[in-house]
Design an enzyme around this catalytic site. Structure first.
Site, PDB file in Angstrom:
ATOM      1  N   ASP A 113       0.824  -1.199   0.000  1.00  0.00           N
ATOM      2  CA  ASP A 113       0.000   0.000   0.000  1.00  0.00           C
ATOM      3  C   ASP A 113       0.863   1.256   0.000  1.00  0.00           C
ATOM      4  O   ASP A 113       2.041   1.237   0.365  1.00  0.00           O
ATOM      5  CB  ASP A 113      -0.926   0.001   1.213  1.00  0.00           C
ATOM      6  CG  ASP A 113      -2.064  -1.010   1.085  1.00  0.00           C
ATOM      7  OD1 ASP A 113      -2.256  -1.544  -0.010  1.00  0.00           O
ATOM      8  OD2 ASP A 113      -2.752  -1.248   2.099  1.00  0.00           O
ATOM      9  N   LYS A 145      -4.032   2.578  -2.266  1.00  0.00           N
ATOM     10  CA  LYS A 145      -4.748   2.420  -1.003  1.00  0.00           C
ATOM     11  C   LYS A 145      -4.371   3.494   0.009  1.00  0.00           C
ATOM     12  O   LYS A 145      -3.865   3.228   1.089  1.00  0.00           O
ATOM     13  CB  LYS A 145      -4.510   1.020  -0.418  1.00  0.00           C
ATOM     14  CG  LYS A 145      -5.159  -0.093  -1.209  1.00  0.00           C
ATOM     15  CD  LYS A 145      -6.653   0.001  -1.136  1.00  0.00           C
ATOM     16  CE  LYS A 145      -7.334  -1.063  -1.976  1.00  0.00           C
ATOM     17  NZ  LYS A 145      -8.785  -0.874  -2.026  1.00  0.00           N
ATOM     18  N   MET A 194      -8.986   6.939   9.884  1.00  0.00           N
ATOM     19  CA  MET A 194      -9.431   7.233   8.524  1.00  0.00           C
ATOM     20  C   MET A 194     -10.471   8.352   8.483  1.00  0.00           C
ATOM     21  O   MET A 194     -11.426   8.296   7.731  1.00  0.00           O
ATOM     22  CB  MET A 194      -9.993   5.959   7.876  1.00  0.00           C
ATOM     23  CG  MET A 194      -8.941   4.893   7.732  1.00  0.00           C
ATOM     24  SD  MET A 194      -9.484   3.262   7.189  1.00  0.00           S
ATOM     25  CE  MET A 194     -11.168   3.422   6.768  1.00  0.00           C
TER      26      MET A 194
END
Length: 261
Positions: free
Chosen positions: A38, A60, A174
């Site tokens: 990632d 990602k 996130m």
């Protein structure tokens, strides 16, 4: 004659610094014949793979273009069917918002052996680096790890009542671009506006930054700071123990030595 199918390891790279890899993760990377990693995985970690290893960056990273999940799944399957030892390298811990369940189910459904290798997650790295506990006797009886957003990027509707519990340390992942809205929602559900809160960018890395403010002010502080890296937000009484000057390192981390073949 078809080659014997390879194996896929879903490996946690930790929060960034190579010396926070587990020994098992290090050995997996060192033995990889194909490495799908990632965007948040540090270059120094990718460099631990053998020179002959096929290395593919899958993206990602929140808010940026990345390889579609279906494409990643098919690619892992194709490489494993070629008999390769495949490592899918993810930032943090693959079981914490790393889609490990989807990938493992897909691969096992196609007859591919899967191993999951855990990694240090961002909340743990932030707590160690800045000198505060995630749980604390008499103040923080539980840890809740959550994400601010749902699949379409909208703010999640459920779970805020549990996060408002004053004896819970909330680690919010996130949600860098939704922090102000998320923290307002938390206050609306009963969390005190004066609760100690932290935002840590690039937790576990030498360039980590910490902002500390009461819950009611942290969103504005983060917006003014214009963070660009991954951010974990922590809310709870234990956050008052954070040491802004701490970095969790006595000496700079040394390069990891390769094992003899």
């Amino acid at each position: 004659m078809q080659p014997e199918p390879g194996r896929v390891r879903l490996v946690g790279a930790g929060p960034g610094a190579a010396d926070l890899l587990t020994v098992r993760a290090l050995r997996a990377v060192e033995g990889a014949q194909a490495l799908l990693y990632d965007a948040l995985v540090a270059d120094e970690v990718v460099a631990l793979a053998p020179a002959a290893c096929l290395k593919i960056q899958t993206g990602k990273r929140a808010g940026r273009a990345s390889m579609r999940q279906e494409t990643i799944n098919r690619l892992m399957l194709r490489l494993a069917r070629r008999g390769l030892q495949v490592v899918r390298l993810k930032g943090g811990d693959p079981s914490v918002f790393g889609r490990v369940g989807e990938e493992a189910a897909f691969l096992r459904g196609h007859g591919v052996e899967v191993e999951v290798v855990p990694g240090v997650t961002a909340a743990s790295a932030a707590a160690a680096q800045f000198g505060f506990p995630l749980t604390h006797r008499g103040e923080a009886r539980r840890l809740l790890i959550a994400t601010a957003s749902v699949r379409d990027g909208a703010l999640a509707d459920a779970g805020w009542a549990q996060a408002a519990d004053p004896e819970t340390t909330l680690a919010l992942y996130m949600g860098r671009d939704r922090i102000e809205a998320a923290l307002r929602r938390l206050i609306e559900h009963g969390r005190s506006p004066r609760t100690p809160a932290l935002a840590v960018e690039n937790a576990g890395r030498p360039d980590a930054r910490l902002l500390a403010a009461p819950l009611e002010r942290l969103g504005a502080e983060v917006a003014a700071a214009a963070f660009d890296g991954p951010v974990v937000v922590l809310v709870g009484e234990a956050c008052a123990l954070a040491q802004p000057a701490a970095r969790g390192e006595v000496d700079p981390p040394q390069p990891l030595a390769r094992r003899a073949p």
